[in-house]
Motif scaffolding. Sequence first.
Motif, PDB file in Angstrom:
ATOM      1  N   CYS A 245       0.814  -1.219   0.000  1.00  0.00           N
ATOM      2  CA  CYS A 245       0.000   0.000   0.000  1.00  0.00           C
ATOM      3  C   CYS A 245       0.845   1.266   0.000  1.00  0.00           C
ATOM      4  O   CYS A 245       0.367   2.321   0.406  1.00  0.00           O
ATOM      5  CB  CYS A 245      -0.921  -0.002   1.227  1.00  0.00           C
ATOM      6  SG  CYS A 245      -2.064  -1.373   1.259  1.00  0.00           S
TER       7      CYS A 245
ATOM      8  N   TYR B 263       2.649  10.890   4.479  1.00  0.00           N
ATOM      9  CA  TYR B 263       1.264  10.799   4.045  1.00  0.00           C
ATOM     10  C   TYR B 263       0.346  11.343   5.134  1.00  0.00           C
ATOM     11  O   TYR B 263       0.610  11.177   6.319  1.00  0.00           O
ATOM     12  CB  TYR B 263       0.891   9.343   3.743  1.00  0.00           C
ATOM     13  CG  TYR B 263       1.663   8.764   2.588  1.00  0.00           C
ATOM     14  CD1 TYR B 263       1.133   8.767   1.308  1.00  0.00           C
ATOM     15  CD2 TYR B 263       2.926   8.231   2.768  1.00  0.00           C
ATOM     16  CE1 TYR B 263       1.835   8.244   0.238  1.00  0.00           C
ATOM     17  CE2 TYR B 263       3.644   7.705   1.710  1.00  0.00           C
ATOM     18  CZ  TYR B 263       3.094   7.717   0.449  1.00  0.00           C
ATOM     19  OH  TYR B 263       3.797   7.205  -0.598  1.00  0.00           O
ATOM     20  N   SER B 264      -0.744  11.940   4.713  1.00  0.00           N
ATOM     21  CA  SER B 264      -1.705  12.467   5.683  1.00  0.00           C
ATOM     22  C   SER B 264      -2.505  11.314   6.290  1.00  0.00           C
ATOM     23  O   SER B 264      -2.551  10.207   5.753  1.00  0.00           O
ATOM     24  CB  SER B 264      -2.655  13.446   5.000  1.00  0.00           C
ATOM     25  OG  SER B 264      -3.495  12.754   4.088  1.00  0.00           O
TER      26      SER B 264
ATOM     27  N   ASP C 208      -5.696  11.055   6.395  1.00  0.00           N
ATOM     28  CA  ASP C 208      -6.784  10.703   5.480  1.00  0.00           C
ATOM     29  C   ASP C 208      -6.297   9.791   4.356  1.00  0.00           C
ATOM     30  O   ASP C 208      -6.999   8.860   3.955  1.00  0.00           O
ATOM     31  CB  ASP C 208      -7.415  11.957   4.883  1.00  0.00           C
ATOM     32  CG  ASP C 208      -8.125  12.790   5.934  1.00  0.00           C
ATOM     33  OD1 ASP C 208      -8.579  12.203   6.943  1.00  0.00           O
ATOM     34  OD2 ASP C 208      -8.220  14.015   5.752  1.00  0.00           O
ATOM     35  N   ASN C 209      -5.100  10.049   3.854  1.00  0.00           N
ATOM     36  CA  ASN C 209      -4.538   9.218   2.804  1.00  0.00           C
ATOM     37  C   ASN C 209      -4.256   7.812   3.332  1.00  0.00           C
ATOM     38  O   ASN C 209      -4.559   6.820   2.665  1.00  0.00           O
ATOM     39  CB  ASN C 209      -3.256   9.859   2.264  1.00  0.00           C
ATOM     40  CG  ASN C 209      -2.776   9.208   0.993  1.00  0.00           C
ATOM     41  OD1 ASN C 209      -2.877   8.006   0.812  1.00  0.00           O
ATOM     42  ND2 ASN C 209      -2.234  10.023   0.096  1.00  0.00           N
ATOM     43  N   LEU C 210      -3.680   7.707   4.525  1.00  0.00           N
ATOM     44  CA  LEU C 210      -3.422   6.398   5.124  1.00  0.00           C
ATOM     45  C   LEU C 210      -4.729   5.650   5.366  1.00  0.00           C
ATOM     46  O   LEU C 210      -4.818   4.440   5.131  1.00  0.00           O
ATOM     47  CB  LEU C 210      -2.648   6.554   6.437  1.00  0.00           C
ATOM     48  CG  LEU C 210      -1.223   7.075   6.324  1.00  0.00           C
ATOM     49  CD1 LEU C 210      -0.653   7.357   7.704  1.00  0.00           C
ATOM     50  CD2 LEU C 210      -0.342   6.095   5.573  1.00  0.00           C
ATOM     51  N   GLU C 211      -5.745   6.384   5.810  1.00  0.00           N
ATOM     52  CA  GLU C 211      -7.051   5.775   6.047  1.00  0.00           C
ATOM     53  C   GLU C 211      -7.642   5.232   4.750  1.00  0.00           C
ATOM     54  O   GLU C 211      -8.166   4.114   4.705  1.00  0.00           O
ATOM     55  CB  GLU C 211      -7.985   6.809   6.668  1.00  0.00           C
ATOM     56  CG  GLU C 211      -9.343   6.288   7.028  1.00  0.00           C
ATOM     57  CD  GLU C 211     -10.190   7.347   7.709  1.00  0.00           C
ATOM     58  OE1 GLU C 211     -11.036   6.951   8.521  1.00  0.00           O
ATOM     59  OE2 GLU C 211     -10.005   8.558   7.434  1.00  0.00           O
ATOM     60  N   ALA C 212      -7.551   6.005   3.681  1.00  0.00           N
ATOM     61  CA  ALA C 212      -8.082   5.575   2.384  1.00  0.00           C
ATOM     62  C   ALA C 212      -7.351   4.333   1.878  1.00  0.00           C
ATOM     63  O   ALA C 212      -7.979   3.406   1.353  1.00  0.00           O
ATOM     64  CB  ALA C 212      -7.971   6.707   1.366  1.00  0.00           C
ATOM     65  N   ARG C 213      -6.038   4.295   2.049  1.00  0.00           N
ATOM     66  CA  ARG C 213      -5.266   3.133   1.615  1.00  0.00           C
ATOM     67  C   ARG C 213      -5.624   1.892   2.429  1.00  0.00           C
ATOM     68  O   ARG C 213      -5.733   0.793   1.888  1.00  0.00           O
ATOM     69  CB  ARG C 213      -3.774   3.421   1.716  1.00  0.00           C
ATOM     70  CG  ARG C 213      -3.277   4.405   0.676  1.00  0.00           C
ATOM     71  CD  ARG C 213      -1.834   4.810   0.960  1.00  0.00           C
ATOM     72  NE  ARG C 213      -1.382   5.828   0.050  1.00  0.00           N
ATOM     73  CZ  ARG C 213      -0.678   5.578  -1.058  1.00  0.00           C
ATOM     74  NH1 ARG C 213      -0.357   4.355  -1.378  1.00  0.00           N
ATOM     75  NH2 ARG C 213      -0.307   6.573  -1.840  1.00  0.00           N
TER      76      ARG C 213
END
Length: 117
Positions: free
Chosen positions: A27, A94-95, A97-102
Amino acid sequence: MGIPASMRLRKPREFLEVRSLGHRIHCGPFIFQCHVGACTVAPRFGIIASRRVGNAVKRNYGKRIFRELFRQHADELPLGSEVVVVLRNHFDRYSFDNLEARLLRACRTIRQKQATE
């Protein structure tokens, strides 16, 4: 609050089992490994942050982030799944939100693989 002990991977044997039998999804800032067993218990979670990730402050920061993400989104995983997240040293670029989306994308992928098997 935290994650209860019943939802955590604690022993090295449990980590090795997930890493050897599970599906691996790269990821970017982390590697998501998941093994879905036959039992119908709540998903279990473990995280690996080696010294290559950075100093203790950075490693603990990453572990806190992913524990919180798992706590929020454990219901996205199939029952009986065991998850190991391996942090990479650039996860902090990474933000949240980006980590959450991944992480959610990886959870959906595992759920789809579970449905086809």
